[in-house]
Design an enzyme around this catalytic site. Structure first.
Site, mmCIF file in Angstrom:
data_model
loop_
_atom_site.group_PDB
_atom_site.id
_atom_site.type_symbol
_atom_site.label_atom_id
_atom_site.label_comp_id
_atom_site.label_asym_id
_atom_site.label_seq_id
_atom_site.Cartn_x
_atom_site.Cartn_y
_atom_site.Cartn_z
ATOM 1 N N ARG A 1 0.870 -1.321 0.148
ATOM 2 C CA ARG A 1 0.149 -0.018 0.041
ATOM 3 C C ARG A 1 0.674 1.342 -0.062
ATOM 4 O O ARG A 1 2.077 1.250 0.667
ATOM 5 C CB ARG A 1 -0.952 -0.001 1.048
ATOM 6 C CG ARG A 1 -2.003 -1.156 1.201
ATOM 7 C CD ARG A 1 -3.117 -0.510 0.187
ATOM 8 N NE ARG A 1 -4.030 -1.380 0.033
ATOM 9 C CZ ARG A 1 -4.325 -2.405 -0.677
ATOM 10 N NH1 ARG A 1 -3.223 -3.016 -1.316
ATOM 11 N NH2 ARG A 1 -5.301 -3.345 -0.841
ATOM 12 N N HIS B 1 -0.470 1.472 -10.465
ATOM 13 C CA HIS B 1 -1.194 0.282 -9.538
ATOM 14 C C HIS B 1 -1.715 -0.883 -10.480
ATOM 15 O O HIS B 1 -2.933 -1.046 -10.535
ATOM 16 C CB HIS B 1 -2.361 1.098 -8.902
ATOM 17 C CG HIS B 1 -2.956 0.352 -7.339
ATOM 18 N ND1 HIS B 1 -2.975 1.016 -6.441
ATOM 19 C CD2 HIS B 1 -2.869 -0.855 -7.265
ATOM 20 C CE1 HIS B 1 -3.570 0.060 -5.346
ATOM 21 N NE2 HIS B 1 -3.159 -1.152 -6.061
#
Length: 309
Positions: free
Chosen positions: A224, A272
């Site tokens: 993350r 991402h």
């Protein structure tokens, strides 16, 4: 008849509904709570949020989350902790992230190699990798982290891991708990973060950690964005503790135009893309999980409400 409710915000909800309807014979599959009595709902599939009615379902037996992590929902007051919560980390997602990590390592340290060459000439590539004697430290050996470790080990890399608790792992060289974290970092020429995001892991990639790395180490973050203190990464690059980094997750996505990372040629940013969440891979896996649950099979990806992941 058991009813499975797919929340409307689930990615590809209509395709998800179609696949589950074909796979789960004898189940009622719905996409709106208004289509069914609350007492008939046995399984709910969620993604970005926890519906306020979830805690009011009298016969709820199972919750499935489409996110690879649960940090965005775990503290919701609408989440009934007595009901099992399973993350839909399907095999495609695990392998995609693992392949991404392998590709970044090859691009950095073996620019003439790629995944296709590995498949065509595995024995020679294995010898090349073994000669370099790079040690890859993986922070987090859950479903995805274990897949990364297994692929790297099978390619001939020396792989070590760091985890919170002791249990059987895919690799033997595992460091456990806060006291042993530094021992992993000290030996890692390449550090891969695949941790869940919790209060304890937020900001874990910081200058104090980087100072224990061998000089010139390489960082890959597929966990993350909030795992990383971004200013500390710049400091570690300036000091030479890190020779570079590959970041697929960021504190703010997309990266702002004026962000200092744009001026750093040794920082590779990807948007991402390491993992993938979609109905064509998650829905068949969800069907297997649901059927397995009602057959009392042991399931992967169960969330520990005490650990918050």
């Amino acid at each position: 008849m058991k009813t499975v409710l797919i929340q409307p915000d689930v990615k590809g909800v209509n395709e998800f509904h179609s696949i589950l309807s074909n796979d789960l014979i004898g189940y009622n599959i719905v996409t709106s709570v208004s289509d069914v009595n609350l007492s008939d709902i046995h399984v709910v599939i969620i993604w970005l949020s926890v519906p306020d009615f979830l805690i009011k379902l009298p016969n709820l037996k199972l919750i499935l989350s489409c996110g690879s992590g649960v940090n965005h929902i775990i503290n919701s007051s609408n989440l009934p902790h007595k009901i099992p919560l399973i993350r839909l980390v399907d095999p495609y997602l695990r392998n995609r992230v693992a392949d991404y990590v392998v590709e970044q390592i090859l691009n950095k340290f073996y620019p003439t190699l790629n995944l296709r060459k590995l498949q065509m000439d595995a024995s020679n590539v294995f010898d090349i990798i073994r000669k370099e004697k790079l040690i890859i430290g993986i922070m987090g050996l859950g479903l995805i982290g274990s897949t990364i470790a297994e692929k790297l080990k099978n390619l001939g890399f020396e792989v070590a891991g760091w985890v919170k608790t002791s249990k059987n792992r895919i690799i033997k060289d595992v460091y456990i708990g806060e006291d042993e974290k530094v021992e992993l970092v000290k030996k890692s020429n390449i550090l891969v973060c695949q941790l869940p995001l919790t209060r304890e892991t937020k900001g874990i990639l910081n200058i104090n950690l980087f100072n224990h790395l061998p000089d010139g180490a390489f960082l890959i973050n597929v966990g993350r964005g909030d795992h990383l203190i971004e200013s500390d990464l710049l400091k570690a690059l300036e000091m030479g503790k890190l020779s570079g980094a590959c970041l697929d997750v960021l504190e703010k996505e997309p990266l702002p135009e004026n962000h200092p990372f744009h001026k750093q040629p040794n920082i590779k940013i990807t948007p991402h893309i390491a993992g993938y969440i979609g109905p064509e891979t998650q829905a068949p896996y969800a069907s297997k999980v649901i059927m397995g649950f009602f057959k009392n099979e042991k399931l992967k990806g169960k969330v520990d409400y005490n650990s918050l992941y």
